[in-house]
Design a protein around this motif. Structure first.
Motif, PDB file in Angstrom:
ATOM      1  N   PRO A  23       0.795  -1.235   0.000  1.00 23.18           N
ATOM      2  CA  PRO A  23       0.000   0.000   0.000  1.00 23.18           C
ATOM      3  C   PRO A  23       0.830   1.291   0.000  1.00 23.18           C
ATOM      4  N   ASN A  24       2.042   1.246   0.546  1.00 22.47           N
ATOM      5  CA  ASN A  24       2.855   2.470   0.549  1.00 22.47           C
ATOM      6  C   ASN A  24       3.331   2.848  -0.854  1.00 22.47           C
ATOM      7  N   ARG A  25       3.150   1.959  -1.831  1.00 23.45           N
ATOM      8  CA  ARG A  25       3.478   2.261  -3.228  1.00 23.45           C
ATOM      9  C   ARG A  25       2.229   2.541  -4.057  1.00 23.45           C
ATOM     10  N   ALA A  26       1.090   2.724  -3.386  1.00 22.14           N
ATOM     11  CA  ALA A  26      -0.176   2.919  -4.091  1.00 22.14           C
ATOM     12  C   ALA A  26      -0.167   4.168  -4.950  1.00 22.14           C
ATOM     13  N   ARG A  27      -0.775   4.054  -6.094  1.00 21.24           N
ATOM     14  CA  ARG A  27      -0.963   5.212  -6.971  1.00 21.24           C
ATOM     15  C   ARG A  27      -2.121   6.051  -6.441  1.00 21.24           C
ATOM     16  N   SER A  28      -3.155   5.360  -5.960  1.00 19.53           N
ATOM     17  CA  SER A  28      -4.273   6.048  -5.311  1.00 19.53           C
ATOM     18  C   SER A  28      -4.982   5.077  -4.375  1.00 19.53           C
ATOM     19  N   THR A  29      -5.642   5.640  -3.373  1.00 16.83           N
ATOM     20  CA  THR A  29      -6.401   4.860  -2.407  1.00 16.83           C
ATOM     21  C   THR A  29      -7.754   5.531  -2.237  1.00 16.83           C
ATOM     22  N   GLY A  33     -15.893   3.146   2.556  1.00 14.25           N
ATOM     23  CA  GLY A  33     -16.831   3.146   3.678  1.00 14.25           C
ATOM     24  C   GLY A  33     -16.859   1.813   4.405  1.00 14.25           C
ATOM     25  N   ASN A  34     -17.296   1.831   5.663  1.00 16.26           N
ATOM     26  CA  ASN A  34     -17.423   0.620   6.490  1.00 16.26           C
ATOM     27  C   ASN A  34     -16.134  -0.196   6.586  1.00 16.26           C
ATOM     28  N   GLY A  35     -14.995   0.473   6.542  1.00 13.32           N
ATOM     29  CA  GLY A  35     -13.711  -0.211   6.683  1.00 13.32           C
ATOM     30  C   GLY A  35     -13.126  -0.749   5.391  1.00 13.32           C
ATOM     31  N   PHE A  36     -13.840  -0.602   4.269  1.00 12.21           N
ATOM     32  CA  PHE A  36     -13.355  -1.087   2.974  1.00 12.21           C
ATOM     33  C   PHE A  36     -12.525  -0.008   2.285  1.00 12.21           C
ATOM     34  N   ARG A  37     -11.518  -0.434   1.555  1.00 15.07           N
ATOM     35  CA  ARG A  37     -10.637   0.483   0.843  1.00 15.07           C
ATOM     36  C   ARG A  37     -10.243  -0.147  -0.495  1.00 15.07           C
ATOM     37  N   ALA A  63      -7.218  -6.826   5.785  1.00 18.25           N
ATOM     38  CA  ALA A  63      -7.349  -8.144   5.164  1.00 18.25           C
ATOM     39  C   ALA A  63      -7.774  -7.969   3.706  1.00 18.25           C
ATOM     40  N   VAL A  64      -7.313  -8.866   2.839  1.00 22.87           N
ATOM     41  CA  VAL A  64      -7.703  -8.802   1.432  1.00 22.87           C
ATOM     42  C   VAL A  64      -9.141  -9.302   1.281  1.00 22.87           C
ATOM     43  N   VAL A  65      -9.852  -8.705   0.338  1.00 19.84           N
ATOM     44  CA  VAL A  65     -11.216  -9.119   0.021  1.00 19.84           C
ATOM     45  C   VAL A  65     -11.264  -9.611  -1.421  1.00 19.84           C
ATOM     46  N   LYS A 111     -10.211  -4.763   3.726  1.00 22.95           N
ATOM     47  CA  LYS A 111     -11.142  -4.447   4.820  1.00 22.95           C
ATOM     48  C   LYS A 111     -10.347  -4.326   6.108  1.00 22.95           C
ATOM     49  N   SER A 112     -10.696  -3.335   6.906  1.00 26.37           N
ATOM     50  CA  SER A 112     -10.065  -3.159   8.208  1.00 26.37           C
ATOM     51  C   SER A 112     -10.396  -4.347   9.096  1.00 26.37           C
TER      52      SER A 112
END
Length: 114
Positions: A23-29, A33-37, A63-65, A111-112
């Motif tokens: 995630p620290n190399r993400a182009r965008s995030t 909502g509700n803990g999902f990203r 966690a991956v979804v 998901k968180s």
């Protein structure tokens, strides 16, 4: 998961490029909502007539979804496999059957854990 990991190892023998994205190399995030990203990673090049092994990390406390990808040039590309390798890592294996190198943009839904 043992079957998936063995399958990955067998396909990986001497083929393709392996890339781990965090995630620290993400182009965008995007907060869904509700803990999902949704995480959009930077483009990765897949060579002509080659395989690409993407290891997408959810990051600390997540966690991956699910995961997905898009590829340049509107021609065939084959997803060989796509699966959660653990609760915090998703694997995508792609094959580029064309004679031209292409760009792949991977996406990851997390998901968180809270």
């Amino acid at each position: 998961m043992v079957i998936k990991k063995l399958s990955l190892r067998n396909k990986a023998k001497g083929k393709g490029k392996r890339v781990t994205l965090r995630p620290n190399r993400a182009r965008s995030t995007q907060n869904l909502g509700n803990g999902f990203r949704r995480i959009q990673f930077p483009a990765v090049t897949i060579g002509a007539n080659d395989f690409l092994f993407l290891f997408l990390s959810a990051g600390r406390g997540r966690a991956v979804v699910s995961a997905g990808w898009t590829i340049s040039n509107l021609t065939s590309a084959w997803p060989t496999d796509s699966f959660p390798n653990s609760d915090s890592e998703w694997v995508i294996i792609l094959e580029n059957p064309t004679g031209v190198a292409r760009s792949v943009i991977p996406f990851l839904i997390t998901k968180s854990r809270r």
